[in-house]
Design an enzyme around this catalytic site. Structure first.
Site, PDB file in Angstrom:
ATOM      1  N   LYS A 176       0.395  -0.952   0.134  1.00 58.43           N
ATOM      2  CA  LYS A 176      -0.182  -0.073  -0.239  1.00 58.43           C
ATOM      3  C   LYS A 176       1.068   1.235  -0.063  1.00 58.43           C
ATOM      4  O   LYS A 176       1.763   0.903   0.700  1.00 58.43           O
ATOM      5  CB  LYS A 176      -0.975  -0.317   1.433  1.00 58.43           C
ATOM      6  CG  LYS A 176      -2.225   0.985   1.060  1.00 58.43           C
ATOM      7  CD  LYS A 176      -2.934   0.491   2.849  1.00 58.43           C
ATOM      8  CE  LYS A 176      -4.299   1.553   2.631  1.00 58.43           C
ATOM      9  NZ  LYS A 176      -4.296   1.710   4.016  1.00 58.43           N
ATOM     10  N   SER A 207      -9.413   1.845   2.817  1.00 58.61           N
ATOM     11  CA  SER A 207      -8.412   2.539   2.113  1.00 58.61           C
ATOM     12  C   SER A 207      -7.729   1.763   1.228  1.00 58.61           C
ATOM     13  O   SER A 207      -6.939   1.845   0.744  1.00 58.61           O
ATOM     14  CB  SER A 207      -7.951   3.015   3.057  1.00 58.61           C
ATOM     15  OG  SER A 207      -6.956   2.564   3.628  1.00 58.61           O
ATOM     16  N   SER A 215     -10.350  -1.160   7.134  1.00 58.38           N
ATOM     17  CA  SER A 215      -9.463  -0.708   5.793  1.00 58.38           C
ATOM     18  C   SER A 215      -8.704  -2.017   5.042  1.00 58.38           C
ATOM     19  O   SER A 215      -7.939  -1.673   3.439  1.00 58.38           O
ATOM     20  CB  SER A 215      -8.441   0.138   5.923  1.00 58.38           C
ATOM     21  OG  SER A 215      -8.719   1.403   5.720  1.00 58.38           O
TER      22      SER A 215
END
Length: 500
Positions: free
Chosen positions: A86, A168, A192
């Site tokens: 990420k 996210s 997330s």
């Protein structure tokens, strides 16, 4: 596998052990696997936008690891395996770390995050940085999940532009689901990892806070943040989790995990454990489910019961009527981000949250598609974590989520885990408690309704198991048993996704 195209077909849905076996036997190499994933990224990610940037050194790294395998042998199960990180996770290489924001688009970290260092030591190849909801979805109240100023809106390959992508860690989920990498690392504050994993028929593990270090990861809150694996199987997620754990002097929270973390979670891939498992069903949280998701929930309960699990239905949690708010995140964000930004070199244009807000205002046409009301709300706090409202909310969250929540239910009903659907309220309770959760593919809802937040509830749905602090071994056993009994994971149809 002399032709790259054949390797591209071969890697679709292939697990880490399968790749490792093929490299050990000489059937293929890490370099060939990396090149095959890069071809798939080139073919499909123009539309999906799941990856912010590709590592320009990935092929060279893979080639060096192939040489090392030949000369010295394998480092272990992740040797030569291509992973995505990420975009809020620091790597000291040719890639940037920006949390999806243009203000940090040129930021190259001075050193690896602890997680990246552990994975690199294990022999993983960092294929690239995954797209994410900008600032981990703590920038604007109305921001769409999966959107970042740097890359745009990440799409769900099961229904691009129609199905919810989750966030996210949106890009981590979409890319792994679309077979653009072997697996990925996401981060979670509340949902997330669990949300995008659930929305993409993936396995996601949100570890206990303290099991995995957060040093070198752009933060929201030190109380709830953690990194975790996102993969196409429980086995792959377990392999990755073992490589990520460890005591880190740069993250005091890992002291709680000292002596409790493991470096190998694969022994817990034990499907027979399900016969002795006691799993609680908190019906309060399922009152407003639509018809398709209710059917998926009931099918999961029946599958567990058929495998021999004891189902305790219903269970009550004293916290189920709690009045939750996001105050802890609002207060902790400013201090965490200011501490992170303060260490960046002078060449980076922002070193405080206030400077981030000012930068966005100066470049509003590129940076403020959804505004930045959450950033402004956080900036209005003192940044000292001394406000009574913050301290009161922190105490309330811990009490309600732990002694009046998960711990209460597990102890009162003598349970191994609680079962929730996808990314509903269960992941938020676990997040506030700092406790682990694991989600596994549970089915596909053909129809849905408009949920709070405006997304349609149809599409992939995960079954999520939540447990006590550091109960990852038990959760992996339960998740693996459920996965092996149901095998709901199917890849998305990638036809029509080629091009840009």
């Amino acid at each position: 596998m002399e032709e790259t195209r054949n390797i591209e077909d071969w890697i679709v849905e292939l697990d880490i052990r399968g790749m490792q076996a093929a490299m050990e036997s000489g059937e293929t190499t890490s370099e060939e696997i990396v090149k095959a994933y890069l071809k798939r990224i080139e073919r499909y990610d123009g539309k999906l936008k799941s990856i912010i940037e590709v590592n320009p050194e990935a092929v060279n790294i893979a080639r060096a690891l192939d040489d090392e395998r030949y000369e010295k042998g394998s480092r272990g199960p992740l040797h030569g395996i291509p992973l995505l990180l990420k975009d809020n996770i620091d790597t000291s290489d040719a890639m940037h770390t920006s949390a999806g924001t243009i203000a940090l688009a040129e930021h190259v970290a001075a050193q690896d995050s602890f997680v990246a260092a552990q994975l690199r030591k294990a022999g993983a190849v960092f294929l690239g940085k995954a797209n994410m909801t900008e600032w981990a979805n703590f920038m604007a109240s109305d921001m769409w999940a999966g959107y970042s100023s740097r890359r745009g809106l990440c799409l769900n390959p099961y229904g691009p532009g129609e199905l919810f992508v989750g966030g996210s860690s949106s890009g981590s989920g979409a890319a792994v689901a679309a077979n653009l990498a072997a697996a990925a690392i996401g981060t979670e504050t509340s949902g997330s990892i669990i949300s995008p994993a659930s929305q993409h028929m993936l396995v996601g593990i949100k570890p206990t806070v303290g099991l995995v270090s957060r040093s070198g990861i752009i933060p929201i809150t030190h109380t709830q943040d953690t990194a975790g694996p996102m993969a196409r199987s429980v086995a792959d997620a377990a392999i990755m989790l073992g490589a990520m754990t460890g005591l880190d002097e740069r993250d005091a929270a890992t002291r709680a995990g000292d002596g409790r973390f493991l470096t190998d979670y694969t022994p817990f891939l034990d499907a027979s454990f399900i016969k002795q498992a006691r799993i609680g069903i908190p019906r309060f949280y399922f009152r407003e489910l639509d018809q398709d998701r209710t059917a998926i929930l009931e099918a999961a309960i029946e599958a567990l019961r058929s495998e021999g699990a004891t189902i305790v239905d219903p269970v009550e949690l004293p916290c189920q009527d709690a009045s939750w708010n996001g105050n802890v995140l609002v207060y902790e964000f400013k201090k965490g981000v200011n501490d992170y930004l303060a260490q960046l070199p002078e060449s980076i244009p922002v070193h405080t949250l206030a400077e981030v807000i000012a930068f966005n205002n100066e470049h509003a046409d590129r940076c403020l598609k959804y505004g930045q009301d959450l950033l402004e709300k956080c900036e209005a706090t003192s940044g000292t974590l001394s406000e009574p409202e913050y301290l009161d909310t922190l105490r309330y969250n811990k009490e309600m989520s732990q002694s009046q929540g998960i711990d209460y239910a597990l102890e009162t009903y003598n349970l191994d885990a609680l079962l929730f659907l996808g990314c509903d309220d269960g992941d938020d309770i676990a997040a506030r408690a700092g406790y682990p959760a694991i989600t596994v593919p549970g089915g596909y809802a053909q129809d849905g309704v408009i949920a709070p937040g405006g997304y349609i509830t149809k599409g992939p749905v995960g079954i999520t198991f939540v447990g006590a602090a550091f109960s990852e071994p038990t959760l992996i056993k339960i998740a693996y048993g459920y996965e092996q009994a149901t095998k709901h994971r199917v890849p998305p149809d990638m036809s029509g996704l080629e091009g840009r």
